[in-house]
Design a protein around this motif. Structure first.
Motif, PDB file in Angstrom:
ATOM      1  N   ALA A  15       0.798  -1.234   0.000  1.00 32.92           N
ATOM      2  CA  ALA A  15       0.000   0.000   0.000  1.00 32.92           C
ATOM      3  C   ALA A  15       0.825   1.277   0.000  1.00 32.92           C
ATOM      4  O   ALA A  15       0.422   2.277  -0.601  1.00 32.92           O
ATOM      5  CB  ALA A  15      -0.936   0.000   1.214  1.00 32.92           C
ATOM      6  N   ILE A  16       1.987   1.264   0.633  1.00 36.73           N
ATOM      7  CA  ILE A  16       2.681   2.522   0.923  1.00 36.73           C
ATOM      8  C   ILE A  16       3.180   3.289  -0.309  1.00 36.73           C
ATOM      9  O   ILE A  16       3.294   4.521  -0.244  1.00 36.73           O
ATOM     10  CB  ILE A  16       3.840   2.273   1.927  1.00 36.73           C
ATOM     11  CG1 ILE A  16       4.138   3.561   2.700  1.00 36.73           C
ATOM     12  CG2 ILE A  16       5.082   1.730   1.226  1.00 36.73           C
ATOM     13  CD1 ILE A  16       4.977   3.356   3.940  1.00 36.73           C
ATOM     14  N   PRO A  17       3.448   2.658  -1.452  1.00 34.40           N
ATOM     15  CA  PRO A  17       3.797   3.493  -2.615  1.00 34.40           C
ATOM     16  C   PRO A  17       2.648   4.389  -3.079  1.00 34.40           C
ATOM     17  O   PRO A  17       2.883   5.436  -3.691  1.00 34.40           O
ATOM     18  CB  PRO A  17       4.143   2.451  -3.695  1.00 34.40           C
ATOM     19  CG  PRO A  17       4.521   1.228  -2.942  1.00 34.40           C
ATOM     20  CD  PRO A  17       3.617   1.230  -1.751  1.00 34.40           C
ATOM     21  N   PHE A  18       1.417   3.975  -2.779  1.00 32.25           N
ATOM     22  CA  PHE A  18       0.244   4.717  -3.231  1.00 32.25           C
ATOM     23  C   PHE A  18      -0.320   5.645  -2.161  1.00 32.25           C
ATOM     24  O   PHE A  18      -0.877   6.695  -2.474  1.00 32.25           O
ATOM     25  CB  PHE A  18      -0.858   3.743  -3.671  1.00 32.25           C
ATOM     26  CG  PHE A  18      -0.436   2.806  -4.761  1.00 32.25           C
ATOM     27  CD1 PHE A  18      -0.520   3.182  -6.090  1.00 32.25           C
ATOM     28  CD2 PHE A  18       0.064   1.550  -4.456  1.00 32.25           C
ATOM     29  CE1 PHE A  18      -0.137   2.321  -7.109  1.00 32.25           C
ATOM     30  CE2 PHE A  18       0.463   0.676  -5.466  1.00 32.25           C
ATOM     31  CZ  PHE A  18       0.366   1.065  -6.792  1.00 32.25           C
ATOM     32  N   ILE A  19      -0.203   5.236  -0.903  1.00 32.35           N
ATOM     33  CA  ILE A  19      -0.793   6.000   0.200  1.00 32.35           C
ATOM     34  C   ILE A  19       0.160   5.989   1.388  1.00 32.35           C
ATOM     35  O   ILE A  19       0.772   4.967   1.694  1.00 32.35           O
ATOM     36  CB  ILE A  19      -2.162   5.411   0.628  1.00 32.35           C
ATOM     37  CG1 ILE A  19      -2.063   3.894   0.797  1.00 32.35           C
ATOM     38  CG2 ILE A  19      -3.249   5.787  -0.358  1.00 32.35           C
ATOM     39  CD1 ILE A  19      -3.349   3.224   1.211  1.00 32.35           C
ATOM     40  N   GLN A  20       0.287   7.149   2.050  1.00 27.31           N
ATOM     41  CA  GLN A  20       1.189   7.241   3.201  1.00 27.31           C
ATOM     42  C   GLN A  20       0.474   7.658   4.483  1.00 27.31           C
ATOM     43  O   GLN A  20       1.047   7.542   5.565  1.00 27.31           O
ATOM     44  CB  GLN A  20       2.317   8.240   2.909  1.00 27.31           C
ATOM     45  CG  GLN A  20       3.317   7.781   1.848  1.00 27.31           C
ATOM     46  CD  GLN A  20       2.829   7.966   0.435  1.00 27.31           C
ATOM     47  OE1 GLN A  20       2.272   9.009   0.103  1.00 27.31           O
ATOM     48  NE2 GLN A  20       3.010   6.964  -0.413  1.00 27.31           N
ATOM     49  N   ASP A  21      -0.765   8.145   4.398  1.00 18.91           N
ATOM     50  CA  ASP A  21      -1.477   8.570   5.596  1.00 18.91           C
ATOM     51  C   ASP A  21      -1.784   7.369   6.487  1.00 18.91           C
ATOM     52  O   ASP A  21      -2.162   6.291   6.008  1.00 18.91           O
ATOM     53  CB  ASP A  21      -2.798   9.263   5.224  1.00 18.91           C
ATOM     54  CG  ASP A  21      -2.564  10.626   4.591  1.00 18.91           C
ATOM     55  OD1 ASP A  21      -1.435  11.131   4.690  1.00 18.91           O
ATOM     56  OD2 ASP A  21      -3.503  11.165   3.985  1.00 18.91           O
ATOM     57  N   PHE A  22      -1.659   7.567   7.787  1.00 19.58           N
ATOM     58  CA  PHE A  22      -1.861   6.480   8.742  1.00 19.58           C
ATOM     59  C   PHE A  22      -3.259   5.872   8.633  1.00 19.58           C
ATOM     60  O   PHE A  22      -3.417   4.658   8.753  1.00 19.58           O
ATOM     61  CB  PHE A  22      -1.629   6.983  10.175  1.00 19.58           C
ATOM     62  CG  PHE A  22      -0.243   6.723  10.674  1.00 19.58           C
ATOM     63  CD1 PHE A  22       0.054   5.588  11.387  1.00 19.58           C
ATOM     64  CD2 PHE A  22       0.781   7.633  10.432  1.00 19.58           C
ATOM     65  CE1 PHE A  22       1.336   5.331  11.856  1.00 19.58           C
ATOM     66  CE2 PHE A  22       2.068   7.407  10.893  1.00 19.58           C
ATOM     67  CZ  PHE A  22       2.343   6.254  11.610  1.00 19.58           C
ATOM     68  N   PHE A  23      -4.251   6.718   8.405  1.00 19.68           N
ATOM     69  CA  PHE A  23      -5.615   6.189   8.338  1.00 19.68           C
ATOM     70  C   PHE A  23      -5.750   5.186   7.201  1.00 19.68           C
ATOM     71  O   PHE A  23      -6.273   4.081   7.387  1.00 19.68           O
ATOM     72  CB  PHE A  23      -6.627   7.315   8.161  1.00 19.68           C
ATOM     73  CG  PHE A  23      -8.027   6.820   7.927  1.00 19.68           C
ATOM     74  CD1 PHE A  23      -8.729   6.210   8.952  1.00 19.68           C
ATOM     75  CD2 PHE A  23      -8.624   6.941   6.680  1.00 19.68           C
ATOM     76  CE1 PHE A  23     -10.026   5.732   8.741  1.00 19.68           C
ATOM     77  CE2 PHE A  23      -9.908   6.478   6.459  1.00 19.68           C
ATOM     78  CZ  PHE A  23     -10.615   5.873   7.494  1.00 19.68           C
ATOM     79  N   LEU A  27      -6.334   1.002   7.005  1.00 21.87           N
ATOM     80  CA  LEU A  27      -7.338   0.306   6.205  1.00 21.87           C
ATOM     81  C   LEU A  27      -6.715  -0.824   5.390  1.00 21.87           C
ATOM     82  O   LEU A  27      -7.321  -1.884   5.208  1.00 21.87           O
ATOM     83  CB  LEU A  27      -8.064   1.282   5.280  1.00 21.87           C
ATOM     84  CG  LEU A  27      -8.912   2.372   5.935  1.00 21.87           C
ATOM     85  CD1 LEU A  27      -9.678   3.155   4.866  1.00 21.87           C
ATOM     86  CD2 LEU A  27      -9.882   1.785   6.948  1.00 21.87           C
ATOM     87  N   ALA A  28      -5.503  -0.604   4.894  1.00 21.43           N
ATOM     88  CA  ALA A  28      -4.806  -1.665   4.166  1.00 21.43           C
ATOM     89  C   ALA A  28      -4.545  -2.856   5.088  1.00 21.43           C
ATOM     90  O   ALA A  28      -4.712  -4.020   4.696  1.00 21.43           O
ATOM     91  CB  ALA A  28      -3.492  -1.131   3.591  1.00 21.43           C
ATOM     92  N   LEU A  29      -4.144  -2.569   6.308  1.00 17.72           N
ATOM     93  CA  LEU A  29      -3.913  -3.618   7.302  1.00 17.72           C
ATOM     94  C   LEU A  29      -5.211  -4.372   7.600  1.00 17.72           C
ATOM     95  O   LEU A  29      -5.229  -5.603   7.690  1.00 17.72           O
ATOM     96  CB  LEU A  29      -3.360  -2.992   8.580  1.00 17.72           C
ATOM     97  CG  LEU A  29      -2.869  -3.938   9.671  1.00 17.72           C
ATOM     98  CD1 LEU A  29      -1.702  -4.769   9.173  1.00 17.72           C
ATOM     99  CD2 LEU A  29      -2.457  -3.142  10.902  1.00 17.72           C
ATOM    100  N   ILE A  30      -6.295  -3.636   7.724  1.00 17.32           N
ATOM    101  CA  ILE A  30      -7.600  -4.244   7.973  1.00 17.32           C
ATOM    102  C   ILE A  30      -8.022  -5.097   6.779  1.00 17.32           C
ATOM    103  O   ILE A  30      -8.553  -6.208   6.940  1.00 17.32           O
ATOM    104  CB  ILE A  30      -8.641  -3.157   8.269  1.00 17.32           C
ATOM    105  CG1 ILE A  30      -8.385  -2.567   9.662  1.00 17.32           C
ATOM    106  CG2 ILE A  30     -10.073  -3.700   8.179  1.00 17.32           C
ATOM    107  CD1 ILE A  30      -9.091  -1.260   9.925  1.00 17.32           C
TER     108      ILE A  30
END
Length: 224
Positions: A15-23, A27-30
């Motif tokens: 997920a992190i290449p596309f999104i860096q916000d904790f929220f 959601l990726a973790l969920i």
């Protein structure tokens, strides 16, 4: 079968290449955790999801508010209940449907309380914690409820996006099935259209497709 720790770490990597916000990372973790709720060891989590869905629906119905938010949780609980482990929820069609249902729940929850002077970040923290408690391995819940709220609070100008909500959930789910494709038993990637089991080759293909997407997103810019 990859451990929950491997699934959690890989979901962040995907997920992190596309999104860096904790929220959105939460959601990726969920997303990576939720598709294993078709496993018998997750029965208590499944009951919690169903009870929460019924409770939310009844309360909102009594208050004459949109009650489909709770229905989305009930539908997911039903899907997990009737799906065998590594069945429909571990397919491309399954993760798309789950990502849509979760996105619907999150946006519905957010919009429900948007106009009653509840701080934006408080809502996002509540959403993360509710879904985290339902889906995550019990050993991950304590670090999750400490790190994620702190990360959300420290994130500037955080607003809820339909696209990034779905993307984060989908990437988390996708990370899970990619790892499962590298296991000896494989998964039915095209369930219910095909009973064929896919293994390492499909995992490599999906990972290379992800690499190509990262290249396009990072180096060529995103149309979004």
């Amino acid at each position: 079968m990859p451990s929950y720790k491997k699934h959690a770490l890989f979901s962040i990597i995907i997920a992190i290449p596309f999104i860096q916000d904790f929220f959105y990372l939460s959601l990726a973790l969920i997303g990576a955790a939720i598709i294993d709720m078709d496993h018998h060891v997750k029965k208590k989590n499944l009951i919690l999801m169903a009870v929460l869905g019924v409770s939310i629906s009844l309360i909102l119905f009594i208050l004459n508010l949109p009650f489909l938010i709770g229905i989305s949780l009930m539908v997911m609980a039903l899907i997990f209940y009737i799906s065998k482990h590594r069945g429909f929820t571990h397919s491309i069609f399954g993760i798309i449907l789950l990502s849509i249902l979760l996105t619907f729940f999150i946006l519905g929850f957010y919009n429900l309380f948007y106009g009653i002077n509840i701080d934006n970040k408080i809502q996002l923290i509540a959403i993360s914690l509710i879904l985290g408690i339902i889906t995550l391995n019990k050993k991950m819940i304590l670090p999750f409820i400490i790190v994620v709220p702190l990360g959300i609070i420290l994130t500037p100008n955080l607003n809820l996006s339909l696209f990034y909500t779905f993307l984060a959930l989908f990437l988390g789910c996708l990370s899970h099935i990619i790892l499962d494709l590298f296991t000896p038993s494989g998964i039915k990637l095209l369930n219910p259209l095909s009973p064929k089991k896919f293994k390492k080759g499909a995992g490599i293909f999906l990972f290379l497709l992800w690499c190509f997407s990262v290249f396009i997103f990072v180096f060529k810019g995103s149309i979004f």
